[in-house]
Design a protein around this motif. Structure first.
Motif, PDB file in Angstrom:
ATOM      1  N   ASP A 266       0.805  -1.220   0.000  1.00  0.00           N
ATOM      2  CA  ASP A 266       0.000   0.000   0.000  1.00  0.00           C
ATOM      3  C   ASP A 266       0.836   1.268   0.000  1.00  0.00           C
ATOM      4  O   ASP A 266       0.363   2.320  -0.380  1.00  0.00           O
ATOM      5  N   GLU A 267       2.092   1.160   0.472  1.00  0.00           N
ATOM      6  CA  GLU A 267       2.886   2.380   0.593  1.00  0.00           C
ATOM      7  C   GLU A 267       3.716   2.694  -0.639  1.00  0.00           C
ATOM      8  O   GLU A 267       4.165   3.815  -0.804  1.00  0.00           O
TER       9      GLU A 267
ATOM     10  N   SER B  65       4.822   3.764  -4.337  1.00  0.00           N
ATOM     11  CA  SER B  65       4.216   4.838  -5.124  1.00  0.00           C
ATOM     12  C   SER B  65       3.453   4.288  -6.326  1.00  0.00           C
ATOM     13  O   SER B  65       2.557   4.929  -6.845  1.00  0.00           O
ATOM     14  N   GLU B  66       3.798   3.078  -6.760  1.00  0.00           N
ATOM     15  CA  GLU B  66       3.128   2.519  -7.932  1.00  0.00           C
ATOM     16  C   GLU B  66       1.744   1.979  -7.580  1.00  0.00           C
ATOM     17  O   GLU B  66       1.543   1.463  -6.483  1.00  0.00           O
ATOM     18  N   ALA B  67       0.829   2.127  -8.531  1.00  0.00           N
ATOM     19  CA  ALA B  67      -0.473   1.491  -8.355  1.00  0.00           C
ATOM     20  C   ALA B  67      -0.320   0.052  -8.845  1.00  0.00           C
ATOM     21  O   ALA B  67       0.274  -0.182  -9.896  1.00  0.00           O
TER      22      ALA B  67
ATOM     23  N   ASN C 277      -3.803  -2.295  -4.649  1.00  0.00           N
ATOM     24  CA  ASN C 277      -3.376  -1.477  -3.515  1.00  0.00           C
ATOM     25  C   ASN C 277      -4.103  -0.131  -3.512  1.00  0.00           C
ATOM     26  O   ASN C 277      -4.923   0.151  -4.395  1.00  0.00           O
ATOM     27  N   ARG C 278      -3.776   0.671  -2.494  1.00  0.00           N
ATOM     28  CA  ARG C 278      -4.476   1.947  -2.286  1.00  0.00           C
ATOM     29  C   ARG C 278      -4.327   2.881  -3.490  1.00  0.00           C
ATOM     30  O   ARG C 278      -5.254   3.542  -3.890  1.00  0.00           O
ATOM     31  N   GLN C 279      -3.119   2.892  -4.087  1.00  0.00           N
ATOM     32  CA  GLN C 279      -2.874   3.782  -5.225  1.00  0.00           C
ATOM     33  C   GLN C 279      -3.744   3.386  -6.419  1.00  0.00           C
ATOM     34  O   GLN C 279      -4.189   4.245  -7.175  1.00  0.00           O
TER      35      GLN C 279
ATOM     36  N   GLN D 140      -7.068   4.922  -6.098  1.00  0.00           N
ATOM     37  CA  GLN D 140      -7.079   6.346  -6.472  1.00  0.00           C
ATOM     38  C   GLN D 140      -7.186   6.501  -7.982  1.00  0.00           C
ATOM     39  O   GLN D 140      -7.856   7.388  -8.486  1.00  0.00           O
TER      40      GLN D 140
ATOM     41  N   TYR E  25       0.907   7.751 -17.041  1.00  0.00           N
ATOM     42  CA  TYR E  25       1.375   6.544 -16.366  1.00  0.00           C
ATOM     43  C   TYR E  25       2.045   5.612 -17.365  1.00  0.00           C
ATOM     44  O   TYR E  25       1.628   5.536 -18.523  1.00  0.00           O
TER      45      TYR E  25
ATOM     46  N   HIS F  20       3.075   3.181 -13.047  1.00  0.00           N
ATOM     47  CA  HIS F  20       4.051   4.120 -12.485  1.00  0.00           C
ATOM     48  C   HIS F  20       3.749   5.520 -13.024  1.00  0.00           C
ATOM     49  O   HIS F  20       3.642   5.714 -14.234  1.00  0.00           O
ATOM     50  N   ASP F  21       3.630   6.466 -12.108  1.00  0.00           N
ATOM     51  CA  ASP F  21       3.332   7.848 -12.497  1.00  0.00           C
ATOM     52  C   ASP F  21       4.578   8.479 -13.119  1.00  0.00           C
ATOM     53  O   ASP F  21       5.595   8.659 -12.445  1.00  0.00           O
TER      54      ASP F  21
END
Ligand SMILES: Nc1nc2c(ncn2[C@@H]2O[C@H](COP(=O)(O)OP(=O)(O)OP(=O)(O)O)[C@@H](O)[C@H]2O)c(=O)[nH]1
Length: 513
Positions: free
Chosen positions: A244-245, A247-249, A263-265, A268, A310, A332-333
């Motif tokens: 979850d931490e 940076s990648e979704a 995960n959390r990303q 979003q 992304y 990846h942003d």
């Protein structure tokens, strides 16, 4: 204060339990730099004291002895709820609880202990203490005071919250850690169940404290978690820490394209994702990503979402063999990188002073335009105007370089405004500009050149010299510019402030003022 009866088997079992929990405390204390091990040490120590006190209580023969050992039990018991809470916090967040939280909980434990130690004076906790001896066991008969109920309420709430923490970890952690969380959940739940059993058996003749009796099993659970799963070493909610931490979704699918995890990303990015959709086909949700699943190797695609860019990579998950058992889609942003690239491209293609195409870019565009003419069979005309400001050096020398800069900027912006879509202006060098006019004949280019010259004379009170060349078969970018340059030279030679057109024969064909 040594008891008067010999110790029963139950007392010995309780001493064994006290020894076991003490051993765990000692083991965990060697690793107390891990916050969870730190609080686990104190918790098992408190359990050990409680077990020891109860083992002794069962062998007491006088009320004084009984009260003494009950007080000893309270030394451990009052801190158990607080320590369980603090341990579950450290377990979940992998750090010590905030100082205020610690002070509050331990302070409450201290207050409860003080109330118990002064019980003989106010009887708020235990209104009356009696005992019976049943089968060689000294069993206390307690009448509870009002404070006792407050203490119980607090203890139950604390245990409940800890259980919820472990339960949540169990549900959310990946398989390996979910076993660990389950073991810890059992460890925390057992004394509580024991307490409920004790409550139910209050009216029985054999009124045992099952809560403390369960500490040995509870201690074994914690010990199993400690040794087998090394919970003081491995953060159990690694999923939250890493999955979850990062940076990648991340979205994980099974081999059939059904949703397994995210995960959390990822939420979003795709707010439609929810736990309820796990197991369902991901196609309607992630349509744009699914082509990646068909590609072999390191498949990638670019995705534009919510105003950001992304890069999506698809990682095939394989288990014991070549067969794909699932896919991890990692998004990846790359917005910053993308913007930097745009900026670099802009710097490489745009003239810094005037904001129009720079020399490299306008030459590239000319070559592209010629290539298109080749592809299209040369049916379309293409014209070029090369122009510069007359006597610009004088202006620079008399009025300064800065004003010269302003003049170049104004010139570029005025010319830019006269252009049709597809026509391109570029700064060729110094005060020289190149105008690329796909689709325009030299005649039309000449008319435009005269119009531009007029505009500049009106707006900037300066004149231009302009050389026009039309594309001829076999022309290269270089030969076309050369002819436009020749025409410009002719315009200068004829007194400046005019446009000249150069044919491929080298003869001057037309001119305009
Ligand atoms: N202010 C300014 N001047 C520049 C820039 N680049 C080149 N120049 C000047 O532009 C002038 C161009 O010289 P020329 O084309 O020979 O001079 P000119 O007076 O325009 O002569 P003709 O074109 O024959 O009328 C030189 O004095 C350069 O120093 C620039 O970016 N800013």
């Amino acid at each position: 204060m040594m008891p008067s009866h010999p110790f029963s088997l139950l007392s010995w079992l309780l001493f064994l339990s006290a020894g076991l929990t003490l051993g765990l405390a000692l083991f965990a204390s060697r690793q107390r730099h891990y916050p969870v091990a730190h609080w686990f040490t104190w918790l098992t120590l408190a359990m050990s004291v409680y077990s020891l006190g109860y083992g002794m209580e069962l062998a007491t023969g006088t009320l004084t002895q009984l009260k003494f050992w009950i007080n000893i039990q309270f030394i451990g018991a009052v801190f158990i709820p607080a320590l369980l809470l603090l341990m579950s916090y450290a377990y979940q967040y992998h750090r010590h609880p905030p100082l205020t939280y610690r002070l509050l909980l331990l302070g409450l434990g201290g207050l409860n202990l003080a109330v118990q130690l002064g019980n003989d004076y106010h009887r708020l906790n235990l209104a009356d203490i009696q005992f019976d001896v049943v089968d060689g066991l000294t069993l206390s008969r307690l009448t509870f005071g009002p404070w006792y109920y407050v203490l119980m309420l607090y203890a139950h709430l604390a245990v409940l919250v800890s259980l919820l923490v472990f339960y949540r970890s169990w549900r959310r952690a990946p398989r390996f850690h979910s076993h660990q969380a389950l073991v810890l959940l059992c460890g925390a739940a057992l004394p509580w169940l024991g307490y409920l059993v004790s409550l139910a058996s209050l009216t029985n003749q054999l009124r045992l404290d099952w809560c403390v009796l369960s500490f040995s099993v509870s201690g074994l659970c914690f010990g199993y978690g400690l040794f087998r799963y090394r919970f003081t070493h491995l953060p159990p909610i690694g999923r939250e820490q890493v999955f979850d931490e990062i940076s990648e979704a991340v979205v994980v699918l099974d081999s059939q394209g059904r949703l397994l995890d995210f995960n959390r990303q990822a939420v979003q990015l795709y707010p439609v994702l929810s736990r309820d959709l796990i197991g369902r086909t991901a196609e309607p949700l992630l349509k744009e990503l699914l082509p990646l699943l068909q590609q072999e190797g390191q498949a990638r695609l670019s995705l534009s979402r919510q105003g950001r860019q992304y890069e999506v990579r698809c990682h095939r998950i394989r288990q014991d063999g070549p067969h794909t058992v699932g896919y991890a889609l990692l998004m990846h942003d790359v917005t910053d990188r993308h913007q930097l690239l745009l900026q670099l491209r802009q710097q490489a293609e745009v003239d810094e002073l005037t904001g129009v195409n720079n020399r490299r870019k306008i030459l590239g565009l000319l070559e592209e335009a010629i290539a298109q003419l080749w592809q299209g069979g040369h049916h379309q005309p293409l014209s070029l105007i090369l122009f510069d400001l007359d006597f610009f050096k004088q202006l620079n020398d008399s009025q300064g370089h800065q004003l010269g800069d302003q003049m170049l900027k104004r010139l570029a912006s005025l010319v830019q405004e006269t252009l049709m879509p597809g026509e391109q202006l570029g700064r060729y060098g110094g005060d020289e500009f190149l105008l690329l006019l796909p689709g325009k004949t030299t005649k039309e280019a000449l008319a435009l050149a005269c119009q531009i010259n007029q505009l500049i004379q009106q707006q900037l009170t300066m004149s231009l010299s302009l050389g026009i060349a039309g594309y001829q078969l076999q022309d290269s970018a270089h030969s076309l510019i050369q002819r436009a340059d020749l025409a410009l030279y002719q315009a200068k030679a004829r007194g400046r402030g005019q446009a000249c057109q150069q044919a491929d024969t080298g003869l001057l064909e037309d001119e305009g003022r």
